[in-house]
Scaffold this motif. Structure first.
Motif, PDB file in Angstrom:
ATOM      1  N   SER A  25       0.786  -1.117  -0.018  1.00 25.35           N
ATOM      2  CA  SER A  25       0.164  -0.078   0.028  1.00 25.35           C
ATOM      3  C   SER A  25       0.880   1.110  -0.053  1.00 25.35           C
ATOM      4  O   SER A  25       0.605   2.163  -0.349  1.00 25.35           O
ATOM      5  CB  SER A  25      -0.811  -0.001   1.299  1.00 25.35           C
ATOM      6  N   VAL A  26       2.360   1.203   0.490  1.00 25.83           N
ATOM      7  CA  VAL A  26       3.154   2.094   0.662  1.00 25.83           C
ATOM      8  C   VAL A  26       4.308   1.617  -0.066  1.00 25.83           C
ATOM      9  O   VAL A  26       4.755   0.450   0.390  1.00 25.83           O
ATOM     10  CB  VAL A  26       3.558   2.635   1.802  1.00 25.83           C
ATOM     11  N   GLY A  27       5.052   2.169  -1.166  1.00 27.99           N
ATOM     12  CA  GLY A  27       6.171   1.499  -1.390  1.00 27.99           C
ATOM     13  C   GLY A  27       6.051   0.410  -2.573  1.00 27.99           C
ATOM     14  O   GLY A  27       4.775   0.371  -3.139  1.00 27.99           O
ATOM     15  N   THR A  28       6.853  -0.458  -2.883  1.00 28.34           N
ATOM     16  CA  THR A  28       6.688  -1.377  -3.824  1.00 28.34           C
ATOM     17  C   THR A  28       7.478  -2.915  -3.352  1.00 28.34           C
ATOM     18  O   THR A  28       8.506  -2.709  -2.603  1.00 28.34           O
ATOM     19  CB  THR A  28       7.223  -0.879  -5.271  1.00 28.34           C
ATOM     20  N   ILE A  29       6.792  -3.808  -3.856  1.00 29.06           N
ATOM     21  CA  ILE A  29       7.572  -5.159  -3.633  1.00 29.06           C
ATOM     22  C   ILE A  29       8.314  -5.628  -4.950  1.00 29.06           C
ATOM     23  O   ILE A  29       8.776  -6.745  -4.915  1.00 29.06           O
ATOM     24  CB  ILE A  29       6.626  -6.073  -2.969  1.00 29.06           C
ATOM     25  N   SER A  30       8.041  -5.018  -6.023  1.00 29.32           N
ATOM     26  CA  SER A  30       8.345  -5.726  -7.258  1.00 29.32           C
ATOM     27  C   SER A  30      10.005  -5.627  -7.260  1.00 29.32           C
ATOM     28  O   SER A  30      10.349  -6.613  -8.207  1.00 29.32           O
ATOM     29  CB  SER A  30       7.860  -4.652  -8.310  1.00 29.32           C
ATOM     30  N   ASN A  31      10.672  -4.923  -6.654  1.00 27.82           N
ATOM     31  CA  ASN A  31      12.169  -5.040  -6.701  1.00 27.82           C
ATOM     32  C   ASN A  31      12.966  -5.983  -5.668  1.00 27.82           C
ATOM     33  O   ASN A  31      14.089  -6.053  -5.439  1.00 27.82           O
ATOM     34  CB  ASN A  31      12.846  -3.694  -6.769  1.00 27.82           C
ATOM     35  N   GLY A  52      11.876 -15.041  -5.244  1.00 29.90           N
ATOM     36  CA  GLY A  52      12.741 -14.205  -5.667  1.00 29.90           C
ATOM     37  C   GLY A  52      12.203 -13.096  -6.672  1.00 29.90           C
ATOM     38  O   GLY A  52      10.934 -13.180  -6.933  1.00 29.90           O
ATOM     39  N   ARG A  53      12.992 -11.928  -6.769  1.00 31.27           N
ATOM     40  CA  ARG A  53      12.614 -10.855  -7.586  1.00 31.27           C
ATOM     41  C   ARG A  53      12.241 -11.409  -8.899  1.00 31.27           C
ATOM     42  O   ARG A  53      11.268 -10.776  -9.601  1.00 31.27           O
ATOM     43  CB  ARG A  53      13.504  -9.632  -7.644  1.00 31.27           C
ATOM     44  N   ASN A  54      12.753 -12.202  -9.391  1.00 32.40           N
ATOM     45  CA  ASN A  54      12.787 -12.558 -10.692  1.00 32.40           C
ATOM     46  C   ASN A  54      11.385 -13.377 -11.149  1.00 32.40           C
ATOM     47  O   ASN A  54      10.871 -13.721 -12.105  1.00 32.40           O
ATOM     48  CB  ASN A  54      13.883 -13.424 -11.109  1.00 32.40           C
ATOM     49  N   GLY A  55      10.766 -13.719  -9.909  1.00 36.22           N
ATOM     50  CA  GLY A  55       9.416 -14.454 -10.129  1.00 36.22           C
ATOM     51  C   GLY A  55       9.554 -16.145 -10.434  1.00 36.22           C
ATOM     52  O   GLY A  55       8.385 -16.646 -10.612  1.00 36.22           O
ATOM     53  N   VAL A  56      10.834 -16.272 -10.492  1.00 39.85           N
ATOM     54  CA  VAL A  56      10.972 -17.861 -10.931  1.00 39.85           C
ATOM     55  C   VAL A  56      11.356 -18.675  -9.638  1.00 39.85           C
ATOM     56  O   VAL A  56      11.119 -19.543  -9.379  1.00 39.85           O
ATOM     57  CB  VAL A  56      11.852 -17.996 -12.133  1.00 39.85           C
ATOM     58  N   SER A  57      12.509 -18.197  -9.109  1.00 43.37           N
ATOM     59  CA  SER A  57      13.227 -18.728  -7.767  1.00 43.37           C
ATOM     60  C   SER A  57      12.417 -18.768  -6.744  1.00 43.37           C
ATOM     61  O   SER A  57      11.870 -17.809  -6.403  1.00 43.37           O
ATOM     62  CB  SER A  57      14.411 -18.071  -7.507  1.00 43.37           C
ATOM     63  N   PHE A  68       1.108 -25.833  -1.828  1.00 44.98           N
ATOM     64  CA  PHE A  68       1.118 -24.420  -1.957  1.00 44.98           C
ATOM     65  C   PHE A  68       2.086 -23.878  -3.245  1.00 44.98           C
ATOM     66  O   PHE A  68       2.851 -24.458  -3.444  1.00 44.98           O
ATOM     67  CB  PHE A  68       1.587 -23.582  -0.807  1.00 44.98           C
ATOM     68  N   THR A  69       1.502 -22.953  -3.990  1.00 49.36           N
ATOM     69  CA  THR A  69       2.194 -22.278  -4.949  1.00 49.36           C
ATOM     70  C   THR A  69       2.320 -20.842  -4.867  1.00 49.36           C
ATOM     71  O   THR A  69       1.169 -20.151  -4.670  1.00 49.36           O
ATOM     72  CB  THR A  69       1.719 -22.768  -6.350  1.00 49.36           C
ATOM     73  N   ILE A  70       3.688 -20.368  -4.600  1.00 54.53           N
ATOM     74  CA  ILE A  70       4.049 -18.864  -4.652  1.00 54.53           C
ATOM     75  C   ILE A  70       4.065 -18.270  -5.880  1.00 54.53           C
ATOM     76  O   ILE A  70       4.744 -18.724  -7.032  1.00 54.53           O
ATOM     77  CB  ILE A  70       4.859 -18.387  -3.543  1.00 54.53           C
ATOM     78  N   SER A  71       3.461 -17.315  -6.318  1.00 48.86           N
ATOM     79  CA  SER A  71       3.772 -16.420  -7.622  1.00 48.86           C
ATOM     80  C   SER A  71       3.756 -15.118  -7.561  1.00 48.86           C
ATOM     81  O   SER A  71       3.297 -14.486  -6.399  1.00 48.86           O
ATOM     82  CB  SER A  71       2.329 -16.963  -8.577  1.00 48.86           C
ATOM     83  N   ARG A  72       4.126 -14.432  -8.565  1.00 52.79           N
ATOM     84  CA  ARG A  72       4.222 -12.921  -8.683  1.00 52.79           C
ATOM     85  C   ARG A  72       3.457 -12.538 -10.030  1.00 52.79           C
ATOM     86  O   ARG A  72       3.458 -13.341 -10.858  1.00 52.79           O
ATOM     87  CB  ARG A  72       5.424 -12.327  -8.914  1.00 52.79           C
ATOM     88  N   HIS A  73       2.563 -11.492 -10.100  1.00 53.96           N
ATOM     89  CA  HIS A  73       1.717 -11.023 -10.829  1.00 53.96           C
ATOM     90  C   HIS A  73       1.813  -9.479 -11.041  1.00 53.96           C
ATOM     91  O   HIS A  73       2.383  -8.713 -10.148  1.00 53.96           O
ATOM     92  CB  HIS A  73       0.162 -11.311 -10.403  1.00 53.96           C
ATOM     93  N   ASN A  74       1.227  -8.915 -12.094  1.00 50.55           N
ATOM     94  CA  ASN A  74       1.071  -7.531 -12.231  1.00 50.55           C
ATOM     95  C   ASN A  74       2.394  -6.730 -12.264  1.00 50.55           C
ATOM     96  O   ASN A  74       2.398  -5.893 -11.685  1.00 50.55           O
ATOM     97  CB  ASN A  74       0.248  -7.210 -11.176  1.00 50.55           C
ATOM     98  N   THR A  75       3.453  -7.062 -12.943  1.00 45.91           N
ATOM     99  CA  THR A  75       4.713  -6.783 -13.200  1.00 45.91           C
ATOM    100  C   THR A  75       5.371  -6.770 -11.716  1.00 45.91           C
ATOM    101  O   THR A  75       6.280  -5.976 -11.237  1.00 45.91           O
ATOM    102  CB  THR A  75       4.723  -5.368 -13.457  1.00 45.91           C
ATOM    103  N   ARG A  76       5.162  -7.922 -11.073  1.00 42.93           N
ATOM    104  CA  ARG A  76       5.979  -8.341  -9.731  1.00 42.93           C
ATOM    105  C   ARG A  76       5.209  -7.425  -8.719  1.00 42.93           C
ATOM    106  O   ARG A  76       5.779  -7.661  -7.520  1.00 42.93           O
ATOM    107  CB  ARG A  76       7.320  -8.188 -10.000  1.00 42.93           C
ATOM    108  N   LYS A  77       4.240  -6.833  -8.753  1.00 40.17           N
ATOM    109  CA  LYS A  77       3.497  -5.953  -7.648  1.00 40.17           C
ATOM    110  C   LYS A  77       2.825  -6.582  -6.797  1.00 40.17           C
ATOM    111  O   LYS A  77       2.407  -6.083  -5.855  1.00 40.17           O
ATOM    112  CB  LYS A  77       2.756  -4.693  -8.352  1.00 40.17           C
ATOM    113  N   LEU A  81      -0.175 -16.547  -2.915  1.00 34.97           N
ATOM    114  CA  LEU A  81      -0.044 -17.988  -2.326  1.00 34.97           C
ATOM    115  C   LEU A  81      -1.101 -18.612  -2.459  1.00 34.97           C
ATOM    116  O   LEU A  81      -2.332 -18.478  -1.905  1.00 34.97           O
ATOM    117  CB  LEU A  81       0.322 -17.845  -0.921  1.00 34.97           C
ATOM    118  N   GLN A  82      -1.211 -19.469  -3.450  1.00 35.69           N
ATOM    119  CA  GLN A  82      -2.362 -20.566  -3.760  1.00 35.69           C
ATOM    120  C   GLN A  82      -2.233 -21.678  -2.923  1.00 35.69           C
ATOM    121  O   GLN A  82      -1.186 -22.391  -3.063  1.00 35.69           O
ATOM    122  CB  GLN A  82      -2.216 -21.043  -5.141  1.00 35.69           C
TER     123      GLN A  82
END
Length: 129
Positions: A25-31, A52-57, A68-77, A81-82
């Motif tokens: 909500s403040v800042g970013t997690i994409s990096n 990881g930041r790369n969305g793969v590791s 469980f599966t962890i994933s990144r979406h929306n340009t990593r933002k 956790l499925q």
């Protein structure tokens, strides 16, 4: 400064699925790498998964691996956790966290609580048997 918000928790029955989301909500997690932890009543907060930041590791605790599966979406933002095949042992408050450390290749996947700097307030997951 990063403020994290978790969502998606709730009450489900055993064997059901649930999808948690984490966003800033403040800042970013994409990096940065992002992790999920959980804390059951009377127990220590424990590592669940991280990406990881790369969305793969990624890395999972033995107790959730394969379910469980962890994933990144929306340009990593957004990090999700499925959670499938939930059981009573998964009942806990789930927290997301970020380490705020930029690694050049994005493969760093921290697993220790001490590696994470910013934490959300958590979302409750309750599984009825």
């Amino acid at each position: 400064q990063v403020q994290l918000v978790e969502s998606g928790g709730g009450l489900v029955q055993a064997t059901d699925s649930l999808r948690l989301s984490c966003a800033a909500s403040v800042g970013t997690i994409s990096n940065y790498a992002v992790g999920w932890f959980r804390q059951a009543p009377g127990k220590e907060r424990e590592f669940v998964a991280a990406i990881g930041r790369n969305g793969v590791s990624s890395h999972y605790s033995d107790s959730v691996k394969g379910r469980f599966t962890i994933s990144r979406h929306n340009t990593r933002k957004v990090v999700t956790l499925q959670m499938n095949s939930l059981g009573p042992g998964d009942k806990a408050v789930y927290y997301c966290a970020t380490n705020s450390e930029y690694d050049s290749d994005g493969t760093n996947v921290p697993k220790m609580k001490s590696s994470f700097v910013y934490w959300g307030r958590g979302t409750q997951v309750t599984v009825s048997s």
